[in-house]
Design an enzyme around this catalytic site. Sequence first.
Site, PDB file in Angstrom:
ATOM      1  N   LYS A 131       0.818  -1.216   0.000  1.00 56.62           N
ATOM      2  CA  LYS A 131       0.000   0.000   0.000  1.00 56.62           C
ATOM      3  C   LYS A 131       0.853   1.268   0.000  1.00 56.62           C
ATOM      4  CE  LYS A 131      -4.322  -1.874   1.632  1.00 56.62           C
ATOM      5  NZ  LYS A 131      -4.017  -3.278   1.962  1.00 56.62           N
TER       6      LYS A 131
HETATM    7  C1  PLP Z   1      -4.656  -4.365   1.359  1.00 56.58           C
HETATM    8  C2  PLP Z   1      -3.920  -5.652   1.277  1.00 56.58           C
HETATM    9  C3  PLP Z   1      -4.323  -6.686   0.393  1.00 56.58           C
HETATM   10  C4  PLP Z   1      -5.579  -6.592  -0.452  1.00 56.58           C
HETATM   11  O1  PLP Z   1      -5.478  -5.654  -1.479  1.00 56.58           O
HETATM   12  P1  PLP Z   1      -6.790  -5.112  -2.215  1.00 56.58           P
HETATM   13  O2  PLP Z   1      -6.313  -3.995  -3.047  1.00 56.58           O
HETATM   14  O3  PLP Z   1      -7.721  -4.667  -1.123  1.00 56.58           O
HETATM   15  O4  PLP Z   1      -7.367  -6.240  -2.998  1.00 56.58           O
HETATM   16  C5  PLP Z   1      -3.535  -7.829   0.312  1.00 56.58           C
HETATM   17  N1  PLP Z   1      -2.436  -7.979   1.080  1.00 56.58           N
HETATM   18  C6  PLP Z   1      -2.026  -7.025   1.936  1.00 56.58           C
HETATM   19  C7  PLP Z   1      -0.817  -7.264   2.759  1.00 56.58           C
HETATM   20  C8  PLP Z   1      -2.747  -5.819   2.067  1.00 56.58           C
HETATM   21  O5  PLP Z   1      -2.332  -4.885   2.922  1.00 56.58           O
END
Ligand code: PLP
Length: 469
Positions: A113
């Site tokens: 993220k």
């Molecule tokens: C947010 C997150 C996801 C999921 O991603 P999306 O964009 O919501 O599908 C998967 N793995 C981790 C470690 C995350 O922080």
Amino acid sequence: MKYISTRGGGTPQTFTGILLGGLAPDGGLYLPEQAPRFSAGDLAAMRGMQYRDLAFTILSKFADDIPAADFRKLVDRTYTKEAFHSDDITPLKTLEPGVHILCLSNGPTLAFKDVAMQLLGNLFEYVLAQKGEELNILGATSGDTGSAAEYAMRGKKGIRVFMLSPHGRMSAFQQAQMYSLPDANIFNIAVRGVFDECQDIVKAVSNDAGFKAKHRIGTVNSINWARVAAQVVYYFKGYFAATKNNDEQVSFSVPSGNFGNIYAGHMARQMGLPIKRLVLATNENNVLDEFFRTGRYRVRASNEVHQTSSPSMDISKASNFERFIFDLVGAKPARVRELWQQVDRDGIFDLNGTSDLAGLAQYGFVSGTSNHANRLDTIRRVWKDYGVMIDTHTADGVKVGLEHREAGVPLICLETALPAKFAETIREALGRDPERPAGFENIEKLPQRVEVMDADAAAVKRFVEAHSG
Ligand SMILES: *Cc1c(COP(=O)(O)O)cnc(C)c1O
């Protein structure tokens, strides 16, 4: 480039016009009127580019109302070796010929993220300064999103972050990451309750239009278009790193929750990147796997949501999914409205027997589910066979990705977090502690700043009022 709502309301908006907001006023999600396309000539020129050049080339298609010289500076300031530990930003690791991990978790909070959120921090600061405005970001987190947002917004002018988290329910590492930030514009609120109660408080405060306007309340959730756009870049980066020329196709495997990450892959494919398959991996919360296997989208009640060892994928519904359905139904807002009315009323829509479902195959999605035992197995296998330690979410993606592996098509598994964040499951799988990147050795010992509160929207409002100057 203009942005429209999936539900057809309002007038088309600019990139900076939708940057600071959340949902469109009609309840839909914004997306570009038309996906930008890269020609074969464009792709040939992009192949040799460094991450920053690639990011500028791709993102200026989306952010075309920011002067190019300013935008270039924002991109260059975001994607630095200091923040992401290499000029590659998202390096590719090869496990064996044809199977790769795209490392997306070398940013400040050790999860993918950061790649989008770090850009968002700089974009928000820039646009707020232009408008002479301030913003108080109110959010709820069970871990990754909150820390990524805080590290992106720390020290930014005109921005404060009020982040609610469930008291005592995050790992010691996650708490330390957030609560040890010393910046004066970051406020951590630990709510005596569960994550859903934190989220309900954010909704209650945001639904108070008077309070929201007076205190300039905003959010940074995963439906933000700029976050999606920033994630498109690493699909291109991964493709070029795993192939020798642009006639080759690759498949991506994506650990999925809210459908933000894999939707960026869908966008990259629409833009002309030669992607064969987008492999969607879920954990026990398999809302999306169910849709791609059966054509039925059934959201879960909160008491149906499993608490799993890949907690960032524990979702009841997938907030970005509506953007994909918009494409699937042929860009018809009336049809999107109808489907989401069904979801609101019955908790489900079923595309079986409709012409919508017939079009699904052209988008290249396949899917699968992983559970705790699969996760442990996959972590062990990747460690034993390749000497590489992966986290629980990445393991879900590797497990499902390998099930869909095709001869002659490189498989790129997206790494969404580092194992250091999920030590308990790593110990269960490998009988040892995960590696910790430099700088994180003693994070739990740092002083922490957090306000503990009851699950009470009025108390949160009073706190925001008192600290939003
Ligand atoms: C947010 C997150 C996801 C999921 O991603 P999306 O964009 O919501 O599908 C998967 N793995 C981790 C470690 C995350 O922080």
